[in-house]
Motif scaffolding. Structure first.
Motif, short mmCIF file in Angstrom:
data_model
loop_
_atom_site.label_atom_id
_atom_site.label_comp_id
_atom_site.label_asym_id
_atom_site.label_seq_id
_atom_site.Cartn_x
_atom_site.Cartn_y
_atom_site.Cartn_z
N PRO A 98 27.66 -37.91 72.50
CA PRO A 98 27.27 -39.19 71.87
C PRO A 98 26.24 -39.98 72.69
O PRO A 98 25.60 -40.88 72.17
CB PRO A 98 28.60 -39.95 71.75
CG PRO A 98 29.56 -39.24 72.62
CD PRO A 98 29.10 -37.83 72.77
N SER A 124 22.87 -38.59 65.47
CA SER A 124 23.55 -37.59 66.31
C SER A 124 24.47 -36.72 65.46
O SER A 124 24.54 -35.49 65.65
CB SER A 124 24.38 -38.29 67.40
OG SER A 124 23.56 -39.03 68.26
N GLY A 125 25.16 -37.36 64.52
CA GLY A 125 26.03 -36.60 63.62
C GLY A 125 25.25 -35.63 62.75
O GLY A 125 25.67 -34.49 62.53
N HIS A 126 24.09 -36.09 62.26
CA HIS A 126 23.26 -35.20 61.44
C HIS A 126 22.75 -34.01 62.25
O HIS A 126 22.67 -32.90 61.74
CB HIS A 126 22.07 -35.99 60.85
CG HIS A 126 22.48 -36.99 59.81
ND1 HIS A 126 23.22 -36.64 58.69
CD2 HIS A 126 22.29 -38.33 59.71
CE1 HIS A 126 23.44 -37.72 57.96
NE2 HIS A 126 22.90 -38.76 58.56
N SER A 162 21.42 -48.98 67.49
CA SER A 162 22.42 -48.10 68.10
C SER A 162 23.22 -47.34 67.04
O SER A 162 23.53 -46.16 67.21
CB SER A 162 23.35 -48.91 69.00
OG SER A 162 24.07 -49.87 68.26
N ILE A 163 23.53 -48.00 65.92
CA ILE A 163 24.30 -47.31 64.88
C ILE A 163 23.47 -46.18 64.27
O ILE A 163 23.99 -45.13 63.92
CB ILE A 163 24.79 -48.32 63.80
CG1 ILE A 163 25.64 -47.62 62.75
CG2 ILE A 163 23.65 -49.04 63.13
CD1 ILE A 163 26.91 -47.03 63.28
N VAL A 166 23.74 -43.22 66.51
CA VAL A 166 25.04 -42.54 66.34
C VAL A 166 25.01 -41.64 65.11
O VAL A 166 25.39 -40.46 65.16
CB VAL A 166 26.17 -43.58 66.24
CG1 VAL A 166 27.47 -42.92 65.79
CG2 VAL A 166 26.37 -44.29 67.56
N LEU A 167 24.55 -42.19 63.98
CA LEU A 167 24.57 -41.42 62.74
C LEU A 167 23.62 -40.22 62.81
O LEU A 167 23.94 -39.13 62.32
CB LEU A 167 24.21 -42.34 61.56
CG LEU A 167 25.25 -43.45 61.29
CD1 LEU A 167 24.73 -44.43 60.25
CD2 LEU A 167 26.58 -42.86 60.83
#
Lengths: 561, 84
Positions: free
Chosen positions: B61, B48-50, B41-42, B45-46
């Motif tokens: 998110p 998605s930021g990229h 899951s982490i 998330v990361l």
């Protein structure tokens, strides 16, 4: 019929509510902790029935004709996504607890309208991005309309930092960080290692203690390594890097019962590492060519660091709002909701007044005067009242002040303050022993005329909300020892006659008697309690501490000399 | 930013999934469910930021959790440009 925009801080900690009217005027904003007299009001509804009722009454809400539009300070419920909680800095149990509180606050926002008879079904609620709420609130009180707005906190909707560009009062996001890398979590972890409790908001203690320690270069380097800053975004490094840093820091830590000074070097090193990390974020912003910076989010309460920004990274002006932490988001959510309905109107740009909360009930003041049993009651407003108060302070009296609307944000700025003479060397100890009960290593703050800051401080700059800590000029420190911290600094409040004529007048009156235009100002509370909310709260502090008197509007009630 | 092609987004995602999971990119097929590669899951998330930074488009998110495969996520990102 009029429409009021009710903004709610729905983090689950530091709940608050704010009301904006149809014309975009900020009419009321107050943290729930004041109403409940429970610090940080963990888990309390931001639209608590009694508090909302009193707020609506304060703005003249007409229940037969007016409407309420509800908004919250988060775009979504964090727990709705199956994202595992990071245990890199704080225990998973803390994260789970926070998520539960946030979920509950988001889910039940606005329900109090049912209880108050202002809605027949659950009201439609607007949800706004957490960091955008911070930014909107912060920029509404900025003395400029263009610049950058950096939000850094524990966590937002997707990460713990966002950068916005402010153009003619309108905000556009430049970037936001994703994931658990967080300056707020780092500082909370540091607070724990220093033997304090971040859940009780004891980050202040780390900042206060840091002045007594010396940064250890190798420790600072290790602590700095606990976060990577990538293009301005805080990110977690590999777990092994964090583990190594924690192992290096652990021997410097203290247990809750160990002597305070044991953690002084850790506090100093941790604060130095924090400064380096935020410096690196701001360095990445410098290339954007803006001269003005708005700083918000819970980390913007780090006044020690804030005072070092101006003049660096190309920033000529730095603005930190009176309520940069999550309580301030109630105002942000209300502002964004109003802007959504008025896209053609100019953005809300307040006059920056932090005095947005409740007022003392005059009937209760009359009741206190009639029934308190204290020997001296003096009614005097205007110049005469200021002269009497200045005379009492100059004589060493410690006076609680409750005047006008309460401050929005954590600082007492003269409306819910305890005032005293900053000149006696023993005033700090007297205040602590007789009234506040605070630890001796924590500093007291000065109020200074805005146009005289340069006479007293190095790196002079406006600080209307006590957001900046600056170094006192070496030659003046002996004149006001009660408000000079161990490292020679002061977290000053600047006032001028236009924004606060009463406090400005008091400084003049005090100077006329003492030659010093500075008064000690600390929040009107006792340790462990929020700032007083009602006249009864104020009278209780008078009755149960060594406070010499209280000024309730223009009524000075004093104990026998 | 102009709308990227589906292939651009797919390649970008494949590289990032590979970096996070240590699975060689050529083994990451468009049709395989991402969690089957060990994507946590982490990581989602990361990444998605990229995506947000690389393609300059706001991402929800929930994106990486609503769509299961590389192809589905890539198509959803491209579709964001159509909604602007």
């Amino acid at each position: 019929m009029s429409r009021f925009y009710l903004g709610l801080s729905t983090s689950g900690h530091d709940p608050a509510l704010a009301l904006i009217d149809e014309d975009g005027r900020i009419r009321f904003a107050e943290a729930t902790e004041r109403f409940l007299q429970d610090k940080r009001a963990w888990g309390a509804a931001p639209d608590l029935v009694g508090h909302l009722e009193s707020a609506l009454a304060a703005v003249g809400f007409d229940r037969s004709a007016d409407q309420v539009v509800v908004s919250t300070s988060w775009a979504r419920v964090k727990a709705a996504l199956p994202v595992s909680i990071s245990n890199a800095m704080l225990p998973v149990s803390d994260g789970l607890w926070l998520r539960g509180l946030q979920a509950h606050a988001q889910a039940s926002a606005g329900d109090s309208l049912l209880r108050l008879g202002l809605a027949e079904t659950r009201p439609e609620v607007r949800h706004f991005d957490h960091h955008l709420s911070h930014a909107a609130a912060a920029c509404s009180s900025a003395p400029f309309a263009d610049g950058l707005c950096l939000v850094i906190d524990g966590e937002g909707d997707v990460g713990a930092a966002s950068l916005f560009r402010l153009r003619e009062g309108r905000l556009g996001r430049v970037w936001r960080s994703w994931g658990p890398g967080s300056l707020g979590s780092y500082y909370a972890w540091l607070t724990g290692l220093c033997g304090f409790d971040w859940r009780a908001g004891e980050e202040w203690k780390v900042m206060g203690l840091a002045a007594f320690g010396t940064p250890d270069e190798r420790l600072v380097n290790a602590l700095e390594s606990m976060l990577d800053i990538v293009d301005g975004r805080p990110r977690l490094p590999e777990q092994a890097v964090i583990d190594a840093a924690v192992a290096r820091a652990k021997p410097y830590g203290r247990g809750p019962r160990d002597p305070i000074e044991r953690a002084a070097d850790l506090a100093a090193s941790g604060q130095a590492a924090y400064a380096r990390l935020v410096d690196r974020i701001l360095e990445s912003c410098a290339g954007l060519g803006e001269r003005n910076l708005v700083l918000s989010g819970g980390c913007a309460l780090n006044s020690s660091y804030n005072g070092t920004i101006r003049g660096r990274f190309g920033f000529d002006q730095v603005h930190v709002p009176s309520a940069p932490a999550d309580d301030g988001n109630a105002l942000g959510a209300a502002l964004l909701s109003w802007m959504q309905d008025h896209p053609e109107r100019p953005a809300v740009a307040g006059l920056g007044s932090p005095f947005l909360g409740s007022r003392a009930d005059p009937k209760v003041i009359d009741g206190a005067v009639a029934n308190c049993g204290y020997s001296q009651v003096t009614r005097a407003g205007g110049e005469a009242g200021l002269a009497i108060l200045a005379e009492r302070l100059a004589a060493g009296k410690i006076i609680g002040v409750m005047r006008g609307a309460a401050e929005f944000g954590p600082r007492a700025l003269g409306h819910r303050s305890i005032l005293a003479d900053p000149r006696p060397h023993d005033m700090k100890d007297r205040l602590n022993q007789r009234v506040k009960g605070r630890e001796p290593y924590r500093p007291f703050a000065p109020v200074v005329p805005a146009d005289r800051v340069g006479d007293w401080f190095d790196r002079p700059q406006p600080s209307p909300y006590m957001s900046f800590t600056l170094p006192w000029k070496a030659e003046v420190r002996d004149r006001v020892p009660a408000v000079v911290h161990a490292d020679g600094t002061g977290r000053l409040q600047t006032v001028d006659a236009s924004s606060d004529p009463w406090m400005s007048g008091l400084l003049s009156a005090f100077e006329a008697r003492t030659g010093v235009p500075i008064v000690l100002n600390t929040s009107f509370n006792v340790m462990g309690k929020p700032i007083v909310h009602s006249v009864q709260d104020a009278m209780a502090v008078l009755a149960t501490t060594g406070l010499d008197g209280v000024l309730l509007e223009d009524v000075l009630i004093e104990k026998a000399a | 930013m102009t709308k990227p092609t589906l292939a651009e987004v797919t390649d970008f995602l494949r590289d990032h999934v590979s970096q996070r999971t240590k699975v060689p990119p050529e083994q990451i097929l468009g049709s395989t469910v991402l969690v089957d590669f060990g994507l946590e899951s982490i990581d989602a998330v990361l990444i998605s930021g990229h995506i947000e930074d690389r393609f300059q488009i706001e991402v929800e998110p929930s994106l990486m959790f609503e769509y299961q495969t590389l192809d589905e996520v890539a198509a959803a990102v491209v579709a964001l440009f159509d909604k602007r």
